[in-house]
Design an enzyme around this catalytic site. Sequence first.
Site, short mmCIF file in Angstrom:
data_model
loop_
_atom_site.label_atom_id
_atom_site.label_comp_id
_atom_site.label_asym_id
_atom_site.label_seq_id
_atom_site.Cartn_x
_atom_site.Cartn_y
_atom_site.Cartn_z
N TRP A 101 0.83 -1.21 0.00
CA TRP A 101 0.00 0.00 0.00
C TRP A 101 0.86 1.26 0.00
O TRP A 101 0.57 2.21 -0.72
CB TRP A 101 -1.00 -0.03 1.16
CG TRP A 101 -1.95 -1.16 0.96
CD1 TRP A 101 -2.04 -2.31 1.67
CD2 TRP A 101 -2.93 -1.28 -0.10
NE1 TRP A 101 -3.00 -3.14 1.13
CE2 TRP A 101 -3.56 -2.53 0.05
CE3 TRP A 101 -3.32 -0.47 -1.16
CZ2 TRP A 101 -4.56 -2.97 -0.81
CZ3 TRP A 101 -4.33 -0.90 -2.03
CH2 TRP A 101 -4.94 -2.15 -1.85
N ASP A 168 -1.80 6.72 6.29
CA ASP A 168 -2.81 5.79 5.79
C ASP A 168 -3.06 4.81 6.93
O ASP A 168 -2.19 3.99 7.26
CB ASP A 168 -2.29 5.07 4.54
CG ASP A 168 -3.25 4.00 4.04
OD1 ASP A 168 -4.31 3.78 4.66
OD2 ASP A 168 -2.93 3.37 3.00
N LYS A 192 -12.75 -1.93 6.89
CA LYS A 192 -12.07 -2.85 7.80
C LYS A 192 -12.58 -2.57 9.22
O LYS A 192 -13.53 -3.19 9.67
CB LYS A 192 -10.56 -2.73 7.68
CG LYS A 192 -10.11 -3.07 6.26
CD LYS A 192 -8.77 -2.51 5.95
CE LYS A 192 -8.53 -2.33 4.48
NZ LYS A 192 -8.67 -3.52 3.67
N1 PMP Z 1 -4.26 1.28 2.22
C1 PMP Z 1 -4.33 0.17 2.96
C2 PMP Z 1 -3.42 0.02 4.14
C3 PMP Z 1 -5.26 -0.83 2.63
O1 PMP Z 1 -5.32 -1.94 3.36
C4 PMP Z 1 -6.11 -0.65 1.53
C5 PMP Z 1 -7.16 -1.65 1.14
N2 PMP Z 1 -6.95 -2.93 1.43
C6 PMP Z 1 -5.98 0.52 0.78
C7 PMP Z 1 -5.06 1.47 1.15
C8 PMP Z 1 -6.84 0.77 -0.42
O2 PMP Z 1 -8.14 1.01 0.01
P1 PMP Z 1 -9.37 1.12 -0.96
O3 PMP Z 1 -9.63 -0.23 -1.50
O4 PMP Z 1 -10.43 1.63 -0.05
O5 PMP Z 1 -9.02 2.09 -2.02
#
Ligand code: PMP
Length: 357
Positions: A101, A168, A192
Amino acid sequence: MKKFNFYSGPAILPPTVFEQAAKAVLELDNIGLSLIEISHRSKEFTAIVEEAQQLVRELTGLGDDYKILFMQGGATMQFCTIPYNMLDTNETAAYIEMGSWSKKAIKEAKLFGNVNVLASSADKNFSYIPKGYSIPADAKYFHITTNETIHGNQLQTIPDSPVPLIADMSSDIFSRVLDWNKFDMIYAGAQKNLGTSGATLVIMKESLLGKVKRPVPTMLDYRSHIKDNSLHNTPSTFAIYVCMLTLRWLRDQGGIAPMEKRNRAKAGLLYAEIERNTLFEANVAAEDRSMMNVTWIMHDKSLEESFGQFAKDNGCIGIKGHRSVGGFRASIYNAMPDEGVAKLVSVMQEFESKHAQ
Ligand code: PMP
């Protein structure tokens, strides 16, 4: 058989949240209308947004200098919206790379300005958190990912930053006590610890904004969302409602401190079994392991498929590791009951008794 959901997101939510959300889809609070048919500008829905914002303030203790927004596009949209609003072409932002991420966040930021990746653990497939870097005082901001959902590592201490700190927190928000005032901005996809997919929580200081030279499209300009209190256009009303219900549940559980205590106990139990069990092995450095996404591998890869099937047959759903890491991952967010973790541990023990040499 009772099933326990270990998926990483969309993920498990408290049973009362499912019940109340389902009820509101049929009729919201005896108003004779469904939650999902009323105007986002109705007084009923405005009250829902305001209650959700108020709950975030209550849980974090953050003051009015922080704005609380519910946006769309997921945490992924924040990867580009942040540099779009805060990083000019000739400026530099600092990032650390500790998993998939943060890597994606870095890729997007590079489209807007210079990115200084201060440290990376890509050399060992993000099985640890890089340390020992210093944050340049002339960076526009410093971006961290507090918990890497796929690789199962989590920052145990939040760094002191001389420049605005942006986090994030998608996969560990409200799972542990933090000094919330250390952050200038926090964002999290809701699906989550916060609710269902379709809403992204953004907590930010307004002082970060209005400094870049480039024009920012209205919908991507945080100031539009601040000005219209998250109702600039039609938001995902259902997703925001589910966030509000989950935040209420969290408050009713006693808030973040008791939640952290439970999360520590749950993760402790699972990691202890991974360490003890002769079939399994943890794949993240002990000091960097996540309380939310517990990852592990099997010594004997040929048993992986049958363990996955055995877990599933015994009600443990969604433990297959991400394809980039392999092995297994159990996501044990706030709503995962103690008995879910206990069940997974007993499944691991039973499998061991059948297969250990
Ligand atoms: N950052 C993290 C730490 C994540 O776990 C996720 C999704 N698993 C995201 C960003 C991306 O999120 P989204 O699918 O809501 O765009």
